[in-house]
Design a protein around this motif. Structure first.
Motif, short mmCIF file in Angstrom:
data_model
loop_
_atom_site.label_atom_id
_atom_site.label_comp_id
_atom_site.label_asym_id
_atom_site.label_seq_id
_atom_site.Cartn_x
_atom_site.Cartn_y
_atom_site.Cartn_z
N MET A 289 48.31 50.76 -4.32
CA MET A 289 49.25 50.90 -5.44
C MET A 289 49.06 49.73 -6.42
N GLU A 290 49.03 50.08 -7.74
CA GLU A 290 48.78 49.06 -8.75
C GLU A 290 50.01 48.18 -8.97
N GLU A 291 49.78 46.92 -9.17
CA GLU A 291 50.85 45.98 -9.45
C GLU A 291 51.28 46.14 -10.90
N VAL A 292 52.61 46.07 -11.16
CA VAL A 292 53.13 46.24 -12.52
C VAL A 292 54.01 45.06 -12.89
N GLU A 293 54.17 44.85 -14.19
CA GLU A 293 55.06 43.81 -14.70
C GLU A 293 55.61 44.26 -16.04
N TRP B 273 57.27 48.94 -18.41
CA TRP B 273 56.41 48.34 -17.41
C TRP B 273 54.97 48.31 -17.90
N LYS B 274 54.29 47.24 -17.63
CA LYS B 274 52.88 47.10 -17.98
C LYS B 274 52.03 47.23 -16.74
N THR B 275 51.04 48.09 -16.81
CA THR B 275 50.14 48.27 -15.67
C THR B 275 49.16 47.10 -15.61
N LYS B 276 49.09 46.48 -14.47
CA LYS B 276 48.19 45.33 -14.31
C LYS B 276 46.93 45.80 -13.59
N ARG B 277 45.86 45.90 -14.33
CA ARG B 277 44.58 46.34 -13.78
C ARG B 277 43.76 45.12 -13.33
N PRO B 278 42.74 45.38 -12.54
CA PRO B 278 41.82 44.29 -12.19
C PRO B 278 41.21 43.71 -13.47
N LEU B 279 41.00 42.42 -13.50
CA LEU B 279 40.48 41.75 -14.68
C LEU B 279 39.16 42.34 -15.14
N SER B 280 38.31 42.69 -14.20
CA SER B 280 37.00 43.25 -14.54
C SER B 280 37.15 44.56 -15.30
N HIS B 281 38.12 45.41 -14.88
CA HIS B 281 38.35 46.68 -15.56
C HIS B 281 38.86 46.45 -16.97
N THR B 282 39.80 45.53 -17.11
CA THR B 282 40.38 45.25 -18.42
C THR B 282 39.33 44.71 -19.38
N VAL B 283 38.51 43.78 -18.90
CA VAL B 283 37.46 43.20 -19.74
C VAL B 283 36.46 44.27 -20.17
N LEU B 284 36.10 45.15 -19.24
CA LEU B 284 35.15 46.21 -19.54
C LEU B 284 35.69 47.14 -20.64
N ILE C 167 46.09 49.19 -24.39
CA ILE C 167 45.34 49.46 -23.16
C ILE C 167 46.22 49.29 -21.93
N ASN C 168 47.06 48.27 -21.94
CA ASN C 168 47.92 48.00 -20.78
C ASN C 168 49.28 48.68 -20.88
N GLY C 169 49.41 49.61 -21.83
CA GLY C 169 50.66 50.38 -21.91
C GLY C 169 51.76 49.69 -22.67
N CYS C 170 51.47 48.63 -23.41
CA CYS C 170 52.50 47.90 -24.15
C CYS C 170 52.17 47.87 -25.64
N TRP C 171 53.15 48.25 -26.45
CA TRP C 171 53.03 48.15 -27.91
C TRP C 171 53.87 46.97 -28.36
N LEU C 172 53.23 45.96 -28.91
CA LEU C 172 53.90 44.70 -29.21
C LEU C 172 54.22 44.52 -30.69
N LEU C 173 53.94 45.52 -31.53
CA LEU C 173 54.07 45.35 -32.98
C LEU C 173 55.33 46.00 -33.56
N GLY C 174 56.20 46.54 -32.74
CA GLY C 174 57.45 47.10 -33.26
C GLY C 174 57.37 48.60 -33.51
N ASP C 175 58.54 49.22 -33.65
CA ASP C 175 58.62 50.67 -33.79
C ASP C 175 58.05 51.18 -35.12
#
Length: 323
Positions: A1-5, A16-27, A85-93
């Protein structure tokens, strides 16, 4: 199960933000960044080439220039997809809504200009004697302007409720979704997919049939004069057939998954994160367009050489013979 924050740890209502392995995120970051950079670079080369060299200021090349401009903006639009990519939109509605509108406008304009290019080739091949009078630079400019205006108007109409109340469908802070009911899905399918695809395929099939018949007539006429020339004509037929096939197949591959997802026959919400794959594939057509429509032209290869060797900066370089 993937770790979330949480996207915003200080807010209990944060997504919630899905925390993927660093290698996957970088790729993922590297692939999207590369596609975005390549899209911007290739289309910028087309824009500089056609804008600078006067000999390239033809109606057909003006369409290629317009296509490159819309695809250039698609390349920048892909940078926003990297942000989710990580499921988070940080720029506002509001920025979320504007992001969808911007993507809508540039991609639909790109499709519209591809239709204009197919019409241009149809007239040039099927009615060569009337081409210079029917297709002029002025008419091309008017048609391209109408493409942009219609695309902007259509996107605003489709997402007017989202503009009035940005973020009204968000279930948590950091989410970016837009409404996508069955009416909008059906209209998108008809206006942005079915009609353009039908027009492009019908016109290209007609162009292909006429081009082959003309080539066969030329081959029959010169068969007794030059066997080598006959082989050359046959090779040009195969090359033309391959190019037209690539244009149609690549276009279909890039946009079909998007419309398969958005047209489901029921009300849905299109999430910026979950739809990132089909959006990236949809947008990647803008990276392939300059390769398909321009890279095979000798003048484009020559202009690239002049640009990278800085010959383009010399006085009078705009008068260079490119053909």
């Amino acid at each position: 199960m993937e770790e979330v924050e949480l996207c915003f740890p200080q807010l209990n209502t944060s997504c919630w933000k899905t925390k993927r392995p660093l290698s996957h995120t970088v790729l993922i970051y590297m692939v999207l960044s590369f596609i975005s950079l390549l899209t911007v670079t290739l289309n910028l080369l087309v824009i500089i080439s056609i804008s600078h060299f006067k000999q390239l200021h033809t109606p057909t090349n003006l369409l290629l220039l317009s296509l490159a401009v819309s695809d250039f903006f698609v390349g920048f639009d892909m940078l926003f997809q990297i942000l989710v990519i990580n499921g988070c939109w940080l720029l506002g509605d509001l920025m979320c809504t504007l992001y969808f509108i911007f993507d809508y406008v540039v991609t639909s304009t790109s499709i519209g200009i591809m239709v204009l290019i197919s019409i241009d080739r149809y007239v040039a091949i099927c009615y060569p004697l009337h081409y210079s009078t029917k297709v002029t630079a002025r008419r091309v400019q008017v048609c391209v302007s109408l493409c942009w205006i219609i695309s902007l108007s259509y996107s605003i109409i489709v997402m007017k409720e989202d503009l009035k109340q940005a973020g009204r469908y968000n279930s948590c802070v950091g989410e970016c979704v837009m409404s996508c009911d069955i009416i909008h899905q059906f209209s998108d399918f008809i206006v942005l997919f079915l009609i353009p695809i039908t027009v492009i395929i019908v016109l290209y099939m007609r162009v292909f049939v006429v081009a082959v018949s003309q080539a066969q007539a030329m081959r029959s006429h010169i068969a007794a004069v030059s066997l080598q020339r006959s082989v050359s004509v046959k090779n040009s037929e195969i090359k033309a057939a391959g190019t037209l096939g690539v244009v149609i197949v690549v276009f279909l591959i890039c946009i079909c998954p998007y419309f398969c997802v958005t047209v489901k026959g029921r009300d849905t919400f299109v999430n910026a994160s979950s739809a990132s794959f089909v959006l990236c594939l949809y947008d990647s057509n803008s990276c392939l367009n300059p390769l398909i429509y321009a890279l095979f032209y000798p003048w484009f290869r020559k202009s690239i050489k002049l640009i990278f060797t800085l010959q383009i900066l010399k006085p009078g370089s705009c008068e260079t013979n490119m053909l």
